[in-house]
Scaffold this motif. Structure first.
Motif, PDB file in Angstrom:
ATOM      1  N   LYS A  66      69.606 -30.812  26.684  1.00 45.83           N
ATOM      2  CA  LYS A  66      68.240 -30.258  26.497  1.00 45.83           C
ATOM      3  C   LYS A  66      68.331 -28.737  26.437  1.00 45.83           C
ATOM      4  CE  LYS A  66      66.213 -34.274  28.056  1.00 45.83           C
ATOM      5  NZ  LYS A  66      65.564 -35.234  27.223  1.00 45.83           N
ATOM      6  N   TYR A  69      65.443 -25.136  21.410  1.00 49.73           N
ATOM      7  CA  TYR A  69      64.031 -24.760  21.462  1.00 49.73           C
ATOM      8  C   TYR A  69      63.207 -25.983  21.844  1.00 49.73           C
ATOM      9  CZ  TYR A  69      65.049 -20.651  18.439  1.00 49.73           C
ATOM     10  OH  TYR A  69      65.510 -19.479  17.908  1.00 49.73           O
ATOM     11  N   THR A  70      62.116 -25.726  22.546  1.00 46.03           N
ATOM     12  CA  THR A  70      61.164 -26.821  22.810  1.00 46.03           C
ATOM     13  C   THR A  70      59.883 -26.495  22.039  1.00 46.03           C
ATOM     14  OG1 THR A  70      60.082 -25.724  24.674  1.00 46.03           O
ATOM     15  CG2 THR A  70      62.056 -27.048  25.169  1.00 46.03           C
ATOM     16  N   ILE A  75      57.223 -28.281  27.138  1.00 42.36           N
ATOM     17  CA  ILE A  75      57.423 -29.725  26.955  1.00 42.36           C
ATOM     18  C   ILE A  75      56.181 -30.468  27.473  1.00 42.36           C
ATOM     19  CG2 ILE A  75      59.958 -29.676  26.970  1.00 42.36           C
ATOM     20  CD1 ILE A  75      59.887 -30.429  29.958  1.00 42.36           C
ATOM     21  N   CYS A 274      59.611 -19.929  22.652  1.00 44.38           N
ATOM     22  CA  CYS A 274      59.246 -20.936  23.662  1.00 44.38           C
ATOM     23  C   CYS A 274      59.868 -20.471  24.983  1.00 44.38           C
ATOM     24  CB  CYS A 274      59.772 -22.324  23.282  1.00 44.38           C
ATOM     25  SG  CYS A 274      61.566 -22.459  23.345  1.00 44.38           S
ATOM     26  N   SER A 277      64.311 -23.753  27.868  1.00 42.68           N
ATOM     27  CA  SER A 277      64.227 -25.224  27.956  1.00 42.68           C
ATOM     28  C   SER A 277      64.690 -25.719  29.331  1.00 42.68           C
ATOM     29  CB  SER A 277      65.067 -25.858  26.844  1.00 42.68           C
ATOM     30  OG  SER A 277      66.425 -25.463  26.991  1.00 42.68           O
ATOM     31  N   GLN A 280      62.327 -25.260  32.089  1.00 42.33           N
ATOM     32  CA  GLN A 280      61.157 -26.153  32.041  1.00 42.33           C
ATOM     33  C   GLN A 280      61.453 -27.468  32.766  1.00 42.33           C
ATOM     34  OE1 GLN A 280      58.762 -26.373  28.385  1.00 42.33           O
ATOM     35  NE2 GLN A 280      60.283 -25.024  27.462  1.00 42.33           N
ATOM     36  N   TYR A 281      62.672 -27.986  32.583  1.00 48.55           N
ATOM     37  CA  TYR A 281      63.014 -29.226  33.303  1.00 48.55           C
ATOM     38  C   TYR A 281      63.121 -28.958  34.805  1.00 48.55           C
ATOM     39  CZ  TYR A 281      63.378 -31.465  28.839  1.00 48.55           C
ATOM     40  OH  TYR A 281      63.045 -31.966  27.609  1.00 48.55           O
TER      41      TYR A 281
END
Ligand SMILES: Cc1ncc(COP(=O)(O)O)c(C=O)c1O
Length: 398
Positions: A66, A69-70, A75, A274, A277, A280-281
């Motif tokens: 992952k 880019y998201t 997400i 963005c 990534s 974000q997780y």
């Protein structure tokens, strides 16, 4: 051809007038003295590791590839989790489609200034203020209008003070609660009074709630967005840096009214594409996982805050209001030295203690230092001993 002053030639007029970031100035000055025994009481970040389950979620995201880019706004699972958090903890229903995940809430401040402000617009903010608000308003050619936050009333921004600052050019009110640098927390009555002004004058409110979980002595945080009629005119600014000790992950979010969402998305995309990534997780794991680490860190800040307040109260002539939230105290040292910048630089050079001069946060900071207690008790004890010794050397007790 006449010689040209190069900064006037290349810089925009807004860039030429933006004031320097005082916090960076002291960090740079301290790095000159690069000594191992420098005590940092200047840091705006928790000194704890990011909780393990959050770090593990990030490793899992990397190993699962992952790393691309998201979606620019973040997400979907994270936007949904933020929407649920806002409903559960703050009592306000922003759907996931009204959430923009940003690269730290500092990016949010910049994007909002670009989205909302025209030259000449006036923005009401507290004095002292968090410098990024002042800087980004100035960069748009707009005008910060400073309202006093007084020690005598716990550094609250009152409705009366806001009402006095209104003009026909007022567009936006910035509330930072719990507050950096003062540690003040707005009461529900203050927020109600400000919300009534915002409604009658048709103003937007930016509510910076990044320290919401770090509150003391049973004080509770209220989001102005949860008051009647305010969701439609409030942008909630929040992030993961402080509550989850994730400053380096650069991840935050904004919750926005319908009317603003599409243009704010455009400006955010133009700025960073963005948010990171992997972060974000990690942020998703922060919201979905156990919250015990948040309360443990706050409990530790509370112990340190009591210690720092007690030690400062022992120093003759130092005026201090115990903070109700965040991890800063903002004592007045003007009995010893009126020039707070000089005091901060002298302390670095002579006592190897780093604080931030109060005037870095606006004119009301004159004579003050911001002392962060996001440092171990041992360091704080050493730093405060050195601070006291330095003050005695300037003005020995009568
Ligand atoms: C009041 C306030 N807002 C925003 C920020 C920026 O935080 P982030 O790490 O999410 O960019 C800070 C950082 O110190 C802060 O004190």
């Amino acid at each position: 051809m006449c010689p040209t002053n190069s900064s006037r030639r290349w810089l925009s007029s807004a860039a030429a007038t933006v004031p320097p970031y005082g916090i960076s100035e002291v960090q740079r000055y301290a790095s000159r003295y690069g000594s191992d025994d420098m005590v940092y009481m200047s840091m705006g970040e928790p000194d704890f590791d990011t909780p393990l389950h959050i770090r593990e979620a990030a490793c899992k995201a990397i190993n699962a590839g992952k790393t691309h880019y998201t979606l620019d706004v973040g997400i979907p699972e994270l936007r949904q989790a933020i929407s649920e958090k806002l409903l559960k903890e703050n009592g306000v229903n922003y759907p996931a489609s009204n959430i923009v995940v940003v690269s730290g809430s500092q990016e949010g401040i910049s994007v909002l200034a670009k989205a909302l402000l025209d030259p000449g617009d006036e923005v009401i903010m507290g004095n002292p203020y968090y410098p990024a608000y002042f800087q980004n308003v100035v960069l748009q050619g707009a005008k910060p209008v400073l309202v006093p936050l007084d020690r005598s009333n716990g550094y609250r921004m009152t409705g009366d003070a806001v009402a006095k600052a209104l003009t026909p050019r007022t567009k936006l009110i910035v509330i930072v609660s719990p507050n950096n640098p003062t540690g003040g927390v707005q009461t529900p009555d203050d927020l109600q009074a400000i919300s009534e002004i915002a409604e009658t004058q048709d103003l937007i409110v930016v509510s910076d709630e990044i320290y919401e979980h770090i509150v003391y002595d049973g004080v509770t945080h209220t989001s102005i967005s949860s008051l009647r009629g305010m969701k439609e005119r409030t942008i909630v600014q929040n992030g993961f840096s402080k509550a989850y000790s994730m400053t380096g992950w650069r991840i935050g979010y904004m919750a926005l009214p319908d009317e603003l969402i599409s243009k704010v998305e455009e400006i955010h995309r133009a700025t960073v594409i963005c948010p990171p990534s992997i972060s974000q997780y990690a942020a998703l794991a922060a919201l979905k996982g156990p919250q015990q680490a948040v309360s443990e860190m706050t409990a530790e800040f509370s112990r340190r805050r009591n210690f720092v307040v007690r030690r400062l109260n022992e120093i003759p002539g130092v005026e201090i209001e115990p903070p109700k939230g965040a991890f800063y105290v903002f004592p007045d040292f003007s009995e010893y030295e009126e020039d707070d910048r000089k005091l901060a630089l002298d302390l670095i050079r002579e006592a190897h203690v780093v604080t931030v001069h109060g005037s870095a946060f606006g004119p009301a900071g004159k004579g003050h230092l911001r002392i962060s207690f996001a440092a171990s008790q041992e360091k704080l004890s050493e730093g405060l001993d050195r601070l006291e010794a330095h003050l005695k050397s300037i003005r020995p007790p009568a």
